[in-house]
Design a protein around this motif. Structure first.
Motif, mmCIF file in Angstrom:
data_model
loop_
_atom_site.group_PDB
_atom_site.id
_atom_site.type_symbol
_atom_site.label_atom_id
_atom_site.label_comp_id
_atom_site.label_asym_id
_atom_site.label_seq_id
_atom_site.Cartn_x
_atom_site.Cartn_y
_atom_site.Cartn_z
ATOM 1 N N LEU A 52 64.157 28.387 8.373
ATOM 2 C CA LEU A 52 65.224 28.260 9.467
ATOM 3 C C LEU A 52 66.560 28.605 8.711
ATOM 4 O O LEU A 52 66.960 28.398 7.638
ATOM 5 C CB LEU A 52 65.155 26.758 9.580
ATOM 6 N N HIS A 53 67.504 29.276 9.806
ATOM 7 C CA HIS A 53 68.935 29.277 9.369
ATOM 8 C C HIS A 53 69.701 28.218 10.154
ATOM 9 O O HIS A 53 69.499 27.840 11.297
ATOM 10 C CB HIS A 53 69.279 30.633 10.243
ATOM 11 N N VAL A 54 70.355 27.291 9.394
ATOM 12 C CA VAL A 54 71.117 26.205 9.875
ATOM 13 C C VAL A 54 72.627 26.335 9.413
ATOM 14 O O VAL A 54 72.903 26.483 8.080
ATOM 15 C CB VAL A 54 70.429 24.813 9.180
ATOM 16 N N LYS A 55 73.488 26.013 10.465
ATOM 17 C CA LYS A 55 74.674 25.894 10.084
ATOM 18 C C LYS A 55 75.231 24.532 10.284
ATOM 19 O O LYS A 55 75.045 23.813 11.353
ATOM 20 C CB LYS A 55 75.466 26.843 11.081
ATOM 21 N N LEU A 56 75.653 23.857 9.315
ATOM 22 C CA LEU A 56 75.909 22.292 9.340
ATOM 23 C C LEU A 56 77.035 22.031 8.501
ATOM 24 O O LEU A 56 77.614 22.524 7.736
ATOM 25 C CB LEU A 56 74.798 21.647 8.933
ATOM 26 N N PRO A 57 77.923 20.781 8.795
ATOM 27 C CA PRO A 57 78.889 20.210 7.801
ATOM 28 C C PRO A 57 78.393 19.780 6.833
ATOM 29 O O PRO A 57 77.242 19.419 6.417
ATOM 30 C CB PRO A 57 79.454 19.023 8.866
ATOM 31 N N VAL A 58 79.129 19.978 5.706
ATOM 32 C CA VAL A 58 78.894 19.828 4.340
ATOM 33 C C VAL A 58 78.303 18.392 3.891
ATOM 34 O O VAL A 58 77.599 18.385 3.381
ATOM 35 C CB VAL A 58 80.179 20.290 3.358
ATOM 36 N N PHE A 59 78.964 17.442 4.654
ATOM 37 C CA PHE A 59 78.462 16.142 4.319
ATOM 38 C C PHE A 59 77.106 15.932 4.877
ATOM 39 O O PHE A 59 76.360 14.913 4.377
ATOM 40 C CB PHE A 59 79.613 15.070 5.153
ATOM 41 N N VAL A 60 76.861 16.463 6.081
ATOM 42 C CA VAL A 60 75.466 16.565 6.473
ATOM 43 C C VAL A 60 74.491 17.374 5.435
ATOM 44 O O VAL A 60 73.385 16.881 5.093
ATOM 45 C CB VAL A 60 75.246 17.210 7.743
ATOM 46 N N ASP A 81 84.904 29.796 7.169
ATOM 47 C CA ASP A 81 85.468 30.141 8.343
ATOM 48 C C ASP A 81 86.511 28.688 8.475
ATOM 49 O O ASP A 81 86.152 27.448 8.059
ATOM 50 C CB ASP A 81 84.695 30.098 9.688
ATOM 51 N N ARG A 82 87.578 28.803 9.555
ATOM 52 C CA ARG A 82 88.187 27.471 9.914
ATOM 53 C C ARG A 82 87.238 26.889 11.100
ATOM 54 O O ARG A 82 87.601 26.831 12.096
ATOM 55 C CB ARG A 82 89.688 27.833 10.477
ATOM 56 N N GLU A 83 86.359 26.140 10.563
ATOM 57 C CA GLU A 83 85.282 25.201 11.182
ATOM 58 C C GLU A 83 85.036 24.131 10.760
ATOM 59 O O GLU A 83 84.592 23.863 9.480
ATOM 60 C CB GLU A 83 84.184 26.189 11.777
ATOM 61 N N PHE A 84 85.585 22.970 11.452
ATOM 62 C CA PHE A 84 85.463 21.792 10.897
ATOM 63 C C PHE A 84 84.512 20.717 11.928
ATOM 64 O O PHE A 84 84.742 20.975 13.272
ATOM 65 C CB PHE A 84 86.608 20.933 10.669
ATOM 66 N N TYR A 85 83.780 19.934 11.609
ATOM 67 C CA TYR A 85 83.164 18.895 12.535
ATOM 68 C C TYR A 85 84.069 17.761 12.934
ATOM 69 O O TYR A 85 84.646 17.152 12.113
ATOM 70 C CB TYR A 85 81.764 18.296 11.867
ATOM 71 N N ILE A 86 84.674 17.741 14.038
ATOM 72 C CA ILE A 86 85.444 16.649 14.537
ATOM 73 C C ILE A 86 84.280 15.922 15.700
ATOM 74 O O ILE A 86 83.910 16.410 16.847
ATOM 75 C CB ILE A 86 86.368 17.145 15.384
ATOM 76 N N PRO A 87 84.015 14.383 15.368
ATOM 77 C CA PRO A 87 83.082 13.855 16.295
ATOM 78 C C PRO A 87 83.631 13.628 17.613
ATOM 79 O O PRO A 87 84.865 13.617 17.806
ATOM 80 C CB PRO A 87 83.047 12.493 15.735
ATOM 81 N N ALA A 88 82.954 13.746 18.601
ATOM 82 C CA ALA A 88 82.845 13.459 20.069
ATOM 83 C C ALA A 88 83.588 12.013 19.910
ATOM 84 O O ALA A 88 82.926 11.345 19.446
ATOM 85 C CB ALA A 88 81.875 13.592 21.076
ATOM 86 N N GLN A 126 71.626 8.653 10.355
ATOM 87 C CA GLN A 126 72.796 9.023 10.803
ATOM 88 C C GLN A 126 72.911 9.947 12.007
ATOM 89 O O GLN A 126 72.190 11.103 12.014
ATOM 90 C CB GLN A 126 73.704 9.603 9.869
ATOM 91 N N TYR A 127 73.577 9.779 12.834
ATOM 92 C CA TYR A 127 73.692 10.695 13.942
ATOM 93 C C TYR A 127 73.794 12.268 14.011
ATOM 94 O O TYR A 127 73.058 13.034 14.325
ATOM 95 C CB TYR A 127 74.858 10.351 15.234
ATOM 96 N N GLU A 128 74.650 12.351 12.790
ATOM 97 C CA GLU A 128 75.107 13.854 12.717
ATOM 98 C C GLU A 128 73.852 14.638 11.949
ATOM 99 O O GLU A 128 73.805 15.990 12.250
ATOM 100 C CB GLU A 128 76.265 14.023 11.885
ATOM 101 N N ILE A 129 73.048 13.828 11.485
ATOM 102 C CA ILE A 129 71.758 14.617 10.901
ATOM 103 C C ILE A 129 70.626 14.491 11.744
ATOM 104 O O ILE A 129 69.691 15.414 11.961
ATOM 105 C CB ILE A 129 71.358 14.291 9.551
#
Length: 301
Positions: free
Chosen positions: A98-106, A129-136, A229-232
């Protein structure tokens, strides 16, 4: 969006190619190859390659006497038997990349599953890249008062707005500093491997993750659980749908005996037997701790 136009064009080119093969293929997985399944705000999961199918599992289990008499019903029964009795080796005959793109803490949670082959995007060689996870907003929650690892009530109103603004501004400020430290405009610039240390844990990374089906099921048993945890968990949910298309018989057995099943201690089994015999059992007379008693009541009602 998780994919740039260039990345989407690359995926379209990959899907446009076709190769003849004598190995086992699965129509559901062929349809998924290279396609990006979006997760969170910038994340994705996509299938890069796979090996084996349900038949590969039963073939390995039957290796001592060959194919023998087989049918779909026999395959299903054998796979359910293997899953029910915790046989692992036949499931290791199937692999997926799998190729997975995910936040570092996940990613730091995910990497605790040390039974896969991983190659991660390197911020030593490339600029992130300037990409950060911001929760809904619906996923901004306070600390649980009863679970040190979990969440409590959802934040609302001014407090939720304050937290969201802090998350966004901190991420932007950190990335601005990251860029300025890398800058070559009239200055030497800091090495990438050092500049990255100032970035927050919600920055996105990506990796290729290759794992066999046995260890993938172990990952999903823990991470697709409602308590994860929701994010994982949202990544695990997407992978569950992929596995369902890949090995439907094995996934059905996994869902039956792992995701939907329960494991009881010897004491808990004894308590259930006492209840079936008509005895009134309480936590105090059960021999179980309060937490164990609560978990058992969650299973048997």
């Amino acid at each position: 969006m998780p994919l740039s136009p260039e990345q989407q064009a690359d995926i379209d080119d990959q899907r446009a190619e076709s190769h003849q093969t004598l190995r086992a293929t699965v129509p559901g997985m062929e349809a998924r190859l290279y396609r990006a399944h979006e997760v969170l705000d910038h994340g994705l999961v996509r299938v890069i390659d796979y090996m084996g199918d349900d038949a590969a599992i039963t073939q390995a289990a039957r290796v001592s006497y060959g194919r023998g008499t087989k049918s779909v019903q026999n395959d299903e029964g054998l796979i359910r038997y293997l899953m029910r009795h915790w046989h692992s080796t036949p499931f290791e005959m199937c692999e997926i990349k799998l190729h997975v793109k995910l936040p570092v803490f996940v990613a730091r949670q995910w990497i605790r599953h040390r039974t896969a082959n991983v190659n991660e995007y390197s911020a030593r060689y490339s600029v992130l890249d300037r990409e950060f996870y911001i929760p809904a907003p619906e996923h901004l929650a306070a600390q649980s008062s009863i679970n040190n690892q979990g969440r409590g009530a959802v934040l609302e109103g001014d407090e939720a707005a304050r937290v969201l603004e802090t998350l966004k501004s901190d991420a932007d400020r950190a990335y601005d500093h990251y860029e300025s430290m890398l800058s070559q405009d009239g200055q030497q610039g800091l090495a990438r491997e050092l500049a990255r240390m100032n970035l927050p844990a919600n920055v996105y990374t990506q990796w290729y993750w290759k794992v066999d089906l046995h260890n993938l099921f172990h990952f999903l048993r823990l991470r697709a659980d409602p308590h994860a945890q929701y994010e994982i968990r949202v990544y695990a949910d997407v992978i569950c749908e992929i596995v369902k298309d890949w090995v439907p018989l094995a996934y059905a057995a996994f869902e039956e005996y792992r995701l939907g099943g329960a494991q009881l201690s010897a004491t808990a089994v004894a308590v259930v037997k006492r209840m079936i015999a008509g005895e009134t059992v309480t936590q105090e007379t059960s021999g179980l701790t309060k937490r164990e008693w609560g978990e058992l009541m969650g299973v048997v009602g």
